[in-house]
Design a protein around this motif. Structure first.
Motif, short mmCIF file in Angstrom:
data_model
loop_
_atom_site.label_atom_id
_atom_site.label_comp_id
_atom_site.label_asym_id
_atom_site.label_seq_id
_atom_site.Cartn_x
_atom_site.Cartn_y
_atom_site.Cartn_z
N PHE A 101 0.15 13.68 -8.30
CA PHE A 101 1.01 12.51 -8.16
C PHE A 101 2.05 12.48 -9.27
O PHE A 101 3.21 12.10 -9.05
N MET A 102 1.66 12.88 -10.49
CA MET A 102 2.62 12.97 -11.59
C MET A 102 3.68 14.01 -11.29
O MET A 102 4.88 13.80 -11.57
N GLN A 103 3.28 15.13 -10.70
CA GLN A 103 4.24 16.16 -10.33
C GLN A 103 5.20 15.65 -9.25
O GLN A 103 6.39 15.96 -9.26
N LEU A 104 4.66 14.85 -8.32
CA LEU A 104 5.48 14.26 -7.26
C LEU A 104 6.57 13.38 -7.87
O LEU A 104 7.74 13.46 -7.48
N TYR A 105 6.18 12.54 -8.82
CA TYR A 105 7.15 11.67 -9.48
C TYR A 105 8.20 12.50 -10.23
O TYR A 105 9.40 12.19 -10.18
N ALA A 106 7.76 13.54 -10.94
CA ALA A 106 8.69 14.37 -11.71
C ALA A 106 9.68 15.08 -10.78
O ALA A 106 10.88 15.14 -11.06
N VAL A 122 4.64 11.57 1.18
CA VAL A 122 4.11 10.27 0.78
C VAL A 122 5.23 9.24 0.80
O VAL A 122 6.36 9.53 0.40
N LEU A 123 4.93 8.03 1.24
CA LEU A 123 5.88 6.93 1.26
C LEU A 123 5.30 5.73 0.50
O LEU A 123 4.09 5.51 0.52
N GLY A 124 6.17 4.96 -0.13
CA GLY A 124 5.74 3.71 -0.75
C GLY A 124 5.42 3.80 -2.22
O GLY A 124 5.23 2.76 -2.87
N TYR A 125 5.36 5.00 -2.78
CA TYR A 125 4.97 5.13 -4.19
C TYR A 125 6.06 4.61 -5.13
O TYR A 125 5.77 4.29 -6.28
N GLY A 140 0.80 -1.21 0.00
CA GLY A 140 0.00 0.00 0.00
C GLY A 140 0.84 1.26 0.00
O GLY A 140 2.06 1.23 -0.16
N ILE A 141 0.16 2.39 0.18
CA ILE A 141 0.76 3.72 0.18
C ILE A 141 0.60 4.33 1.57
O ILE A 141 -0.45 4.18 2.21
N TYR A 142 1.63 5.05 2.02
CA TYR A 142 1.62 5.66 3.34
C TYR A 142 1.72 7.18 3.21
O TYR A 142 2.54 7.69 2.45
N PHE A 143 0.92 7.88 4.00
CA PHE A 143 0.97 9.34 4.05
C PHE A 143 1.35 9.73 5.47
O PHE A 143 0.75 9.25 6.44
N ILE A 144 2.36 10.60 5.61
CA ILE A 144 2.85 10.96 6.95
C ILE A 144 1.94 12.01 7.58
O ILE A 144 1.83 13.14 7.08
N PHE A 145 1.29 11.62 8.67
CA PHE A 145 0.44 12.55 9.43
C PHE A 145 1.29 13.40 10.37
O PHE A 145 1.09 14.60 10.50
N ARG A 146 2.25 12.77 11.03
CA ARG A 146 3.25 13.50 11.82
C ARG A 146 4.49 12.63 11.97
O ARG A 146 4.43 11.40 11.90
N GLY A 147 5.64 13.30 12.14
CA GLY A 147 6.89 12.58 12.31
C GLY A 147 7.83 12.76 11.14
O GLY A 147 7.53 13.47 10.17
#
Length: 226
Positions: free
Chosen positions: A128-133, A82-85, A51-58
């Motif tokens: 998400f495309m911008q994140l990858y770029a 974002v983590l795991g992508y 799956g995909i993880y989003f950091i809420f805090r930390g």
């Protein structure tokens, strides 16, 4: 790791920020909040993607194996990231590992729901495309630094980037606390070499270092090393 019931902050969550308001109830129904202590591996290089993880805090370090016992830190992730992508694709294996640097809460979504979210929310897909770029540009820049900068330049670049990414306290302390081993792994050098260069920077009055607290005293001189 334990599951939590704390609600996510929709202003902070990457998925929530870029999803349609009508999609947010589906997000709330499909998320799982996970609470990790410091130093816990969230996922490991070579593991099947779940799956995909989003950091809420930390804060989290994203790293790869470097030889049999060492690691190379690719980047640091913080609240809202974002983590795991990197594990998305044909192989469905995580090509990197992620380990917490402090107590961290994540919002987790399985792959089918995340893929449906991308299909339904065009703004999310574009973001998400911008994140990858952006990630690709950062990786290319780091690889260039590893090739063209000497070790002292890479140490200087490491300190400057940490200050830019995480900011400083009122006292000028960079707001991420790392061991010298982690700093060396991010600079792409050995612990012994990093320690020697850091000592030189401290002796020159360019940097202050005490415990895990780092302060850039003379930014101009540090930039001159790049």
């Amino acid at each position: 790791m334990k599951k939590e019931k704390d609600p996510c902050n929709t202003n902070n969550c990457f998925l929530c920020r870029h999803s349609l308001p009508a999609w947010l109830p589906a997000v709330a129904a499909n998320k799982t909040n996970l609470d990790f202590k410091r130093g816990v591996t969230i996922f490991e290089e070579g593991m099947p993607v779940n799956g995909i993880y989003f950091i809420f805090r930390g804060k989290v370090k994203v790293h790869k194996k470097w030889g049999s016992e060492k690691q190379f830190i690719l980047h640091f992730a913080k609240e809202g990231d974002v983590l795991g992508y990197r594990g998305l694709g044909n192989e469905q294996l995580y090509p990197v590992s992620a380990t917490t640097l402090e107590n961290t809460m994540l919002c987790f979504f399985d792959i089918p729901f995340f893929e449906n979210s991308l299909k339904v929310n065009t703004n999310l897909l574009y973001a998400f495309m911008q994140l990858y770029a952006s990630e690709l540009q950062q990786v290319e820049k780091r690889m260039g630094s590893l090739v063209h900068l000497d070790v002292k330049g890479r140490v200087a670049e490491t300190l400057l980037k940490l200050q830019t990414d995480f900011g400083v306290t009122d006292e000028g302390i960079i707001q991420i606390w790392l061991t010298k081993q982690e700093l060396a792994a991010y600079a792409g050098t050995t612990y012994e070499t990093f320690f020697r260069i850091l000592h030189e920077l401290v002796q020159s009055g360019i940097v202050q270092y005490s415990g895990k607290n780092m302060v850039i005293v003379n930014e101009a001189k540090l930039k001159a090393l790049l």
